[in-house]
Design a protein around this motif. Structure first.
Motif, PDB file in Angstrom:
ATOM      1  N   MET A   1       1.063  -1.097  -0.333  1.00 14.48           N
ATOM      2  CA  MET A   1       0.195  -0.230  -0.293  1.00 14.48           C
ATOM      3  C   MET A   1       0.905   1.251  -0.122  1.00 14.48           C
ATOM      4  O   MET A   1       1.642   1.413   1.112  1.00 14.48           O
ATOM      5  N   LEU A   2       0.565   1.999  -0.776  1.00 13.70           N
ATOM      6  CA  LEU A   2       1.481   3.882  -1.249  1.00 13.70           C
ATOM      7  C   LEU A   2       1.053   4.430   0.031  1.00 13.70           C
ATOM      8  O   LEU A   2      -0.191   4.355   0.259  1.00 13.70           O
ATOM      9  N   GLU A   3       1.948   5.087   0.618  1.00 13.79           N
ATOM     10  CA  GLU A   3       1.092   6.602   1.374  1.00 13.79           C
ATOM     11  C   GLU A   3       1.105   7.416   0.283  1.00 13.79           C
ATOM     12  O   GLU A   3       2.085   7.758  -0.244  1.00 13.79           O
ATOM     13  N   ARG A   4      -0.248   8.027   1.352  1.00 14.02           N
ATOM     14  CA  ARG A   4      -0.637   9.508   0.858  1.00 14.02           C
ATOM     15  C   ARG A   4      -0.252  10.085   1.161  1.00 14.02           C
ATOM     16  O   ARG A   4       0.097  10.551   2.316  1.00 14.02           O
ATOM     17  N   LYS A   5       0.575  11.210   0.218  1.00 13.65           N
ATOM     18  CA  LYS A   5       0.645  12.447   1.198  1.00 13.65           C
ATOM     19  C   LYS A   5       0.166  14.025   1.014  1.00 13.65           C
ATOM     20  O   LYS A   5      -0.176  14.308  -0.679  1.00 13.65           O
ATOM     21  N   TYR A   6      -0.609  14.593   1.433  1.00 12.47           N
ATOM     22  CA  TYR A   6      -1.563  15.681   1.005  1.00 12.47           C
ATOM     23  C   TYR A   6      -0.399  17.052   0.999  1.00 12.47           C
ATOM     24  O   TYR A   6       0.466  17.468   1.375  1.00 12.47           O
ATOM     25  N   GLY A   7      -0.977  17.960   0.299  1.00  3.48           N
ATOM     26  CA  GLY A   7       0.239  19.376   0.114  1.00  3.48           C
ATOM     27  C   GLY A   7      -0.399  20.076   1.077  1.00  3.48           C
ATOM     28  O   GLY A   7       0.673  20.825   1.180  1.00  3.48           O
ATOM     29  N   ASP A   8      -1.173  19.973   1.694  1.00  7.15           N
ATOM     30  CA  ASP A   8      -1.194  20.485   3.246  1.00  7.15           C
ATOM     31  C   ASP A   8      -0.600  20.270   4.518  1.00  7.15           C
ATOM     32  O   ASP A   8      -0.913  21.473   5.191  1.00  7.15           O
ATOM     33  N   ARG A   9      -0.171  19.094   3.702  1.00  3.84           N
ATOM     34  CA  ARG A   9       1.109  19.133   5.914  1.00  3.84           C
ATOM     35  C   ARG A   9      -0.623  19.181   6.872  1.00  3.84           C
ATOM     36  O   ARG A   9       0.523  19.240   8.126  1.00  3.84           O
ATOM     37  N   SER A  10      -1.728  18.861   6.819  1.00  6.29           N
ATOM     38  CA  SER A  10      -2.456  19.170   7.969  1.00  6.29           C
ATOM     39  C   SER A  10      -2.455  18.284   9.009  1.00  6.29           C
ATOM     40  O   SER A  10      -2.196  18.355  10.386  1.00  6.29           O
ATOM     41  N   GLU A  11      -1.692  16.759   8.830  1.00 13.92           N
ATOM     42  CA  GLU A  11      -1.603  16.098  10.024  1.00 13.92           C
ATOM     43  C   GLU A  11       0.130  16.567  10.824  1.00 13.92           C
ATOM     44  O   GLU A  11       0.332  15.736  12.235  1.00 13.92           O
ATOM     45  N   TRP A  12       0.795  16.922  10.337  1.00 16.72           N
ATOM     46  CA  TRP A  12       2.390  17.983  10.571  1.00 16.72           C
ATOM     47  C   TRP A  12       1.696  18.462  12.233  1.00 16.72           C
ATOM     48  O   TRP A  12       1.563  19.796  12.013  1.00 16.72           O
ATOM     49  N   LYS A  13       2.746  17.752  13.322  1.00 12.94           N
ATOM     50  CA  LYS A  13       2.175  17.758  14.965  1.00 12.94           C
ATOM     51  C   LYS A  13       3.468  19.482  15.010  1.00 12.94           C
ATOM     52  O   LYS A  13       3.214  19.834  16.099  1.00 12.94           O
ATOM     53  N   ARG A  14       4.488  18.998  14.780  1.00 18.62           N
ATOM     54  CA  ARG A  14       5.604  19.932  14.234  1.00 18.62           C
ATOM     55  C   ARG A  14       5.175  21.500  14.065  1.00 18.62           C
ATOM     56  O   ARG A  14       5.633  22.421  14.721  1.00 18.62           O
ATOM     57  N   VAL A  15       4.776  21.993  13.338  1.00 26.16           N
ATOM     58  CA  VAL A  15       4.201  22.772  12.415  1.00 26.16           C
ATOM     59  C   VAL A  15       2.721  23.645  13.631  1.00 26.16           C
ATOM     60  O   VAL A  15       1.823  22.677  13.524  1.00 26.16           O
ATOM     61  N   LEU A  16       3.107  24.670  14.602  1.00 30.41           N
ATOM     62  CA  LEU A  16       2.149  24.911  15.656  1.00 30.41           C
ATOM     63  C   LEU A  16       1.006  25.775  14.348  1.00 30.41           C
ATOM     64  O   LEU A  16      -0.109  25.769  15.536  1.00 30.41           O
ATOM     65  N   LYS A  17       1.831  26.870  14.112  1.00 27.31           N
ATOM     66  CA  LYS A  17       0.539  27.962  13.531  1.00 27.31           C
ATOM     67  C   LYS A  17       1.221  27.820  11.939  1.00 27.31           C
ATOM     68  O   LYS A  17       2.440  28.530  12.092  1.00 27.31           O
ATOM     69  N   ILE A  21      -2.147  27.671   1.388  1.00 21.82           N
ATOM     70  CA  ILE A  21      -2.748  28.441  -0.232  1.00 21.82           C
ATOM     71  C   ILE A  21      -2.771  27.917  -1.277  1.00 21.82           C
ATOM     72  O   ILE A  21      -1.544  26.664  -1.103  1.00 21.82           O
ATOM     73  N   GLN A  22      -3.243  27.241  -1.950  1.00 15.74           N
ATOM     74  CA  GLN A  22      -3.590  26.078  -3.250  1.00 15.74           C
ATOM     75  C   GLN A  22      -3.295  26.860  -4.223  1.00 15.74           C
ATOM     76  O   GLN A  22      -4.486  27.846  -4.535  1.00 15.74           O
ATOM     77  N   SER A  23      -2.823  27.021  -5.265  1.00 15.61           N
ATOM     78  CA  SER A  23      -3.682  27.437  -7.040  1.00 15.61           C
ATOM     79  C   SER A  23      -3.570  26.330  -7.570  1.00 15.61           C
ATOM     80  O   SER A  23      -2.274  25.747  -7.633  1.00 15.61           O
ATOM     81  N   PHE A  24      -3.966  26.299  -8.394  1.00 13.67           N
ATOM     82  CA  PHE A  24      -3.645  25.484  -9.874  1.00 13.67           C
ATOM     83  C   PHE A  24      -3.169  26.416 -11.122  1.00 13.67           C
ATOM     84  O   PHE A  24      -3.959  27.779 -12.042  1.00 13.67           O
ATOM     85  N   VAL A  34      -0.087  24.278  -7.336  1.00 11.36           N
ATOM     86  CA  VAL A  34       1.189  24.490  -5.960  1.00 11.36           C
ATOM     87  C   VAL A  34       0.690  25.083  -4.808  1.00 11.36           C
ATOM     88  O   VAL A  34      -0.518  25.937  -4.831  1.00 11.36           O
ATOM     89  N   THR A  35       1.303  24.030  -4.070  1.00  9.09           N
ATOM     90  CA  THR A  35       0.827  24.910  -3.014  1.00  9.09           C
ATOM     91  C   THR A  35       1.574  25.273  -2.117  1.00  9.09           C
ATOM     92  O   THR A  35       2.804  25.400  -2.021  1.00  9.09           O
ATOM     93  N   LEU A  36       1.953  26.360  -0.910  1.00  8.91           N
ATOM     94  CA  LEU A  36       1.912  27.194  -0.433  1.00  8.91           C
ATOM     95  C   LEU A  36       2.346  26.556   1.451  1.00  8.91           C
ATOM     96  O   LEU A  36       0.886  27.328   1.731  1.00  8.91           O
ATOM     97  N   LEU A  37       2.881  26.607   2.063  1.00 15.00           N
ATOM     98  CA  LEU A  37       2.946  26.265   3.730  1.00 15.00           C
ATOM     99  C   LEU A  37       3.725  27.549   4.513  1.00 15.00           C
ATOM    100  O   LEU A  37       4.729  27.678   3.878  1.00 15.00           O
ATOM    101  N   ASN A  38       3.296  28.367   4.801  1.00 16.74           N
ATOM    102  CA  ASN A  38       4.332  29.251   5.448  1.00 16.74           C
ATOM    103  C   ASN A  38       4.356  28.842   6.924  1.00 16.74           C
ATOM    104  O   ASN A  38       3.184  28.876   7.650  1.00 16.74           O
ATOM    105  N   ILE A  39       4.876  28.591   7.460  1.00 18.49           N
ATOM    106  CA  ILE A  39       5.451  28.100   8.922  1.00 18.49           C
ATOM    107  C   ILE A  39       5.603  28.846   9.081  1.00 18.49           C
ATOM    108  O   ILE A  39       6.649  30.066   9.868  1.00 18.49           O
ATOM    109  N   HIS A  40       5.369  29.611  10.433  1.00 20.13           N
ATOM    110  CA  HIS A  40       4.829  30.780  11.762  1.00 20.13           C
ATOM    111  C   HIS A  40       5.315  30.525  12.721  1.00 20.13           C
ATOM    112  O   HIS A  40       6.665  31.001  13.116  1.00 20.13           O
TER     113      HIS A  40
END
Length: 181
Positions: A1-17, A21-24, A34-40
């Motif tokens: 079974m392949l792992e499915r990885k999502y662009g929003d990385r919502s499961e990533w607990k390291r990132v607190l804030k 955004i994404q765009s086609f 294209v997705t952009l995760l701005n890590i505060h």
């Protein structure tokens, strides 16, 4: 079974804030999401080791920009530090990219390519790919797809022909403008 990885990385607990955004894009140079995760704020920075060098890939103020092409068997993540410098490009070799509940994803084929701004190239997780084949998590066809894509991209990268890398800064700026509206 392949792992499915999502662009929003919502499961990533390291990132607190974060902001996301994404765009086609449908241009001559690139077609896909294209997705952009701005890590505060992060719980703690993340460092990885490449040879003798230790590289910080996540910390407060970092930006991860990920390209999900509609064609091909890869996704490209460009990691920017808090000053806007590229820390690394990270290529996930995948079976396919898609979208689910309006969030882009990849079905990961284990093999990865890291490109540092110095031009150094590292192929990662060959052992995981081999193990997945021997366990039956992937078949021979998927194994060959992974290596064919990795070899093709390594040649392009070595010859400065992986043009998606050159779009990272422009796409980051476009998405940041949308995010800050």
């Amino acid at each position: 079974m392949l792992e499915r990885k999502y662009g929003d990385r919502s499961e990533w607990k390291r990132v607190l804030k974060r902001e996301y955004i994404q765009s086609f894009f449908d241009t001559e140079e690139f077609k896909g999401y294209v997705t952009l995760l701005n890590i505060h704020n992060v719980r703690e920075p993340l460092f990885v080791k490449y040879g003798a060098n230790s590289v910080c890939i996540v910390d407060d103020g970092y930006i991860w920009l990920q390209h999900f092409p509609t064609e091909g068997h890869h996704s490209l993540t460009t990691m920017f530090d808090a000053q806007g410098n590229i820390v690394q490009w990270y290529v996930d070799i995948c079976l396919q990219c898609g979208i689910d509940n309006n969030v882009p994803w990849v079905d990961d084929l284990f093999l990865d390519i890291v490109i540092l701004p110095t031009g150094e190239i590292f192929i990662k997780d060959e052992d995981e790919l081999d193990e997945a084949l021997s366990r039956g998590s992937i078949d021979e066809k998927q194994y060959k797809i992974a290596w064919k894509e990795a070899n093709k991209l390594c040649k392009l990268i070595a010859n400065d022909g992986f043009d998606l890398m050159k779009l990272s800064r422009a796409h980051k700026e476009m998405l940041l403008k949308k995010l800050n509206k």
